[in-house]
Design a protein around this motif. Sequence first.
Motif, PDB file in Angstrom:
ATOM      1  N   UNK A  39       0.819  -1.227   0.000  1.00 19.11           N
ATOM      2  CA  UNK A  39       0.000   0.000   0.000  1.00 19.11           C
ATOM      3  C   UNK A  39       0.850   1.274   0.000  1.00 19.11           C
ATOM      4  N   UNK A  40       1.908   1.377   0.826  1.00 18.09           N
ATOM      5  CA  UNK A  40       2.742   2.585   0.737  1.00 18.09           C
ATOM      6  C   UNK A  40       3.411   2.729  -0.632  1.00 18.09           C
ATOM      7  N   UNK A  41       3.768   1.599  -1.250  1.00 20.18           N
ATOM      8  CA  UNK A  41       4.367   1.666  -2.589  1.00 20.18           C
ATOM      9  C   UNK A  41       3.355   2.217  -3.589  1.00 20.18           C
ATOM     10  N   UNK A  42       2.119   1.739  -3.485  1.00 22.49           N
ATOM     11  CA  UNK A  42       1.070   2.244  -4.380  1.00 22.49           C
ATOM     12  C   UNK A  42       0.849   3.731  -4.142  1.00 22.49           C
ATOM     13  N   UNK A  43       0.819   4.093  -2.848  1.00 23.78           N
ATOM     14  CA  UNK A  43       0.599   5.493  -2.492  1.00 23.78           C
ATOM     15  C   UNK A  43       1.737   6.357  -3.035  1.00 23.78           C
ATOM     16  N   UNK A  52       3.842   5.668  -5.501  1.00 23.81           N
ATOM     17  CA  UNK A  52       3.847   5.692  -6.967  1.00 23.81           C
ATOM     18  C   UNK A  52       2.791   6.649  -7.494  1.00 23.81           C
ATOM     19  N   UNK A  53       1.620   6.630  -6.874  1.00 27.26           N
ATOM     20  CA  UNK A  53       0.557   7.542  -7.280  1.00 27.26           C
ATOM     21  C   UNK A  53       0.994   8.988  -7.073  1.00 27.26           C
ATOM     22  N   UNK A  54       1.608   9.263  -5.902  1.00 31.02           N
ATOM     23  CA  UNK A  54       2.095  10.618  -5.601  1.00 31.02           C
ATOM     24  C   UNK A  54       3.173  11.038  -6.573  1.00 31.02           C
ATOM     25  N   UNK A  55       4.094  10.116  -6.871  1.00 30.91           N
ATOM     26  CA  UNK A  55       5.188  10.400  -7.795  1.00 30.91           C
ATOM     27  C   UNK A  55       4.654  10.744  -9.183  1.00 30.91           C
ATOM     28  N   UNK A  72       1.476  -5.426 -10.657  1.00 34.76           N
ATOM     29  CA  UNK A  72       0.178  -5.209 -10.008  1.00 34.76           C
ATOM     30  C   UNK A  72       0.130  -3.844  -9.334  1.00 34.76           C
ATOM     31  N   UNK A  73       1.227  -3.470  -8.697  1.00 33.31           N
ATOM     32  CA  UNK A  73       1.271  -2.164  -8.024  1.00 33.31           C
ATOM     33  C   UNK A  73       1.165  -1.031  -9.055  1.00 33.31           C
ATOM     34  N   UNK A  74       1.952  -1.154 -10.136  1.00 33.97           N
ATOM     35  CA  UNK A  74       1.945  -0.108 -11.165  1.00 33.97           C
ATOM     36  C   UNK A  74       0.561  -0.001 -11.802  1.00 33.97           C
ATOM     37  N   UNK A  75      -0.025  -1.146 -12.136  1.00 38.70           N
ATOM     38  CA  UNK A  75      -1.345  -1.145 -12.780  1.00 38.70           C
ATOM     39  C   UNK A  75      -2.385  -0.444 -11.915  1.00 38.70           C
TER      40      UNK A  75
END
Lengths: 296, 172
Positions: free
Chosen positions: A46-50, A52-55, B17-20
């Motif tokens: 979840x922090x990685x997703x967060x 990446x989204x922020x980046x 999966x994370x990137x998608x």
Amino acid sequence: MTLTRRARELVIVATLLAVPVLFLRANLAATEHLNVVDRAILRVSAPLQSGLTGLARGVGNVWTRYIALVHLREDNARLVDENARLRAELVTAQNGAVRTADLEKLLGLRGSLQFDTLSARVIAVETSAFFRVVRVRLDRGEADVKPGMAVLASAGVVGRVQRVFGPYCDVLLAADPKSSIDVVVGRTGGRGVLKGIAGSDRYRTRIEYLERKDEAAEGDLVVTSGLGGNFPRDLPVGKIIKVDKRGFGLYQNAEVQPVVDFGKVRDVLVVVPRESQPIGPLPEPPAGQGAGGDRR
Amino acid sequence: MSAQRATVMILAVYVGLIVTSSLQALLPWRMSTPEVALLVVLYLGLGGRGTAPTHIAVALVLGYLADLFAGSPKGLQALTLGVGMVLARAASSRLDVATPWHTMVIALVATAAHGLLLVAISSSLYQGDATSALGLVPTTAVATALVAPFAFALLRRLDRRLQPDPRALRMS
């Protein structure tokens, strides 16, 4: 490959394939259960997703500014650029105003609710088209949020919490076929159950078990009934776009266009009912904006 | 298949999966997402390197991750990807994946079949409305097919780094 070895491989493959079958039998109904490994993986992800989204949002901003500032050699180019930059700023300001208005509406909604809410930000959206789940980051931890709690956007109902891990949780959208929410048609008071419809083109829902005698019509606002314990009463869910009375029987179906554009939701509220304060009706809305004001 | 290769493939799916999911959160419009885990299963299965049990084991781990990220019942995609791996291995000697077009067609057909299997197994979740879920199958298949050549090229690159001798790779 010898026959014995081949037979041994077949047995191993069959055994391995039996593992997910057993897991599936145990988990088909309850997807909210998470074990220690699941939690660990999701808490790391979840922090990685967060991030990446922020980046990506940051890179998008830098790119927009770069485009607006190049070609400054001549006056004409400078003026064109300045114009472009001002236009970009106008768009940014307009986007900011829209977001501010959205947050203000959320704050207004939060103030009008008779129970606690947690704010949350969407950090990831469905990884499979077949299962409509968005991941949100909460401003508090898992001690405050539990599966089943209602999730709202400024426009209305988003869905309910499916599972929680640390300061993150997955939200099952109202448009997912697994979702069911007790609703009423605002104009007639007819009750039914709102369920999601799988579809590739848009998010769709429909009301089931709506009694045939209820004269639901296109354009009618659908709101939560408050029954079932998770959703407060009178929260907007959607508008009826099609009524289907084909065939016989007690019930009719109505297709509902959700009021929330799930693809654009960025900030949400999670409703946290208090033990001593059951979920009740909202205060009377201003004239003309009533969620269920004209109920028969 | 070496443990290192298996780990790299699993990590590739994890990152995919994370990137998608993150990119989907940024897009202002809704789009079908490619089946990242299925692409890796196809790549490994059609490549044919390694024993069946190790391939199935990797497919199960990939399916577990896909289930976890998608919020689907645990075991669902693990099972469908496990079956997909068996079929991909069985077809590996008969299918040619030399060009991007081949890759796209194979990914299209495989994703459609995978989607149908997924909907069939999880039909009880759709509460009698599984037919509308079938509408998702073509768009997901197209999205996966479009991404497939790039994904296969990336995975081949990773494989070359792990095993520099190109003769060891059947899909060059």
